[in-house]
Design an enzyme around this catalytic site. Sequence first.
Site: not given
Length: 337
Positions: A163, A237, A333
């Site tokens: 990520r 998320s 994230e």
Amino acid sequence: MKTNVNLQPYNSFGFNVIAKHFVEINDARELDRLFHTPEYKQEPHLILSGGNNILFTSDFYDGIVILMNNKGIETVADDGEKVVVRAQAGEDWPGFVKKMVEKGLYGVENLAHIPGKVGAAPIQNIGAYGMELKDSFLKCEAVDLETGRKRVFDNKDCMFGYRNSIFKGKLRGQFIITSVDFQLFKHGELKLDYGNIKSYLNEHGMEQPALQQLHDAICAIRDAKLPDPKSIGNAGSFFKNPVIKASEFKALKQRFPSIPSYEEPDGKVKVPAGWLIEQAGWKGWQDEHVGVYEKQALVLVHLGNGKGEDILYLAKQIQKSVEEKFGIKIEPEVNFV
């Protein structure tokens, strides 16, 4: 260029945030004109893609918000097996994946139904169900936000990580991606062993699914566990899945025998952040304005009339409790502005 624009339609949390200036780019060539405006030379700027992975922590952005909305998908190379496809940054990511699958091209199918736009995908190195953007990324064209010069970044240049990419690190805020080239294939082996894909396919009598069937299955799985931002404000998320040393996981396994995990190529172990958050007691928690989604603890939600600072405070409380219970630090994230 517009002034005092409400960004509520442009961020998936649905917060009412006012941008001092706002400009929509429908053709990458329009950037040059923007760079020569006095407002651009004097004000800070923020690149906004789909607004699906961003948290505005205040209700006013004192600068220029640049929305990338340039469109276009074309095949630039085809040798009979490998196909290079170029997508403009403003293309809808789920729509792009759907079109590739319909063309019978392999390489991005497990990334189906992830909200956002093509230009943001490399920045985050989006990933799902055992596949990451970097696996199909060939190169991207970007523009230097200070000089206006174009630059091409290949896969290695982007320094992709979990990520993460050079655009979130060393070059954060310095470039705007205008198009992305993908290396896709006319034949491929489907990845079915990650998450609950295999169980879903078995339940629906698709033990050996076709490419389109896998795409549709992933869309159904995501719909079942993630809220639609049009109904409930969220950014998908919110936290990354932490990756820990094998020795640390072994110790945790003794304390928490049911803890799920995924082995990483480097010998480390990835632990689902959603499971950690749920075990810490947060799943389904909510107050008047924000909460944790009842079907997936990894998703923080805006229930209405809240502010970004409410989500930020909740996220910090979750991080604190997970670390106290498991000794693991979970990182966001989502990008904070």
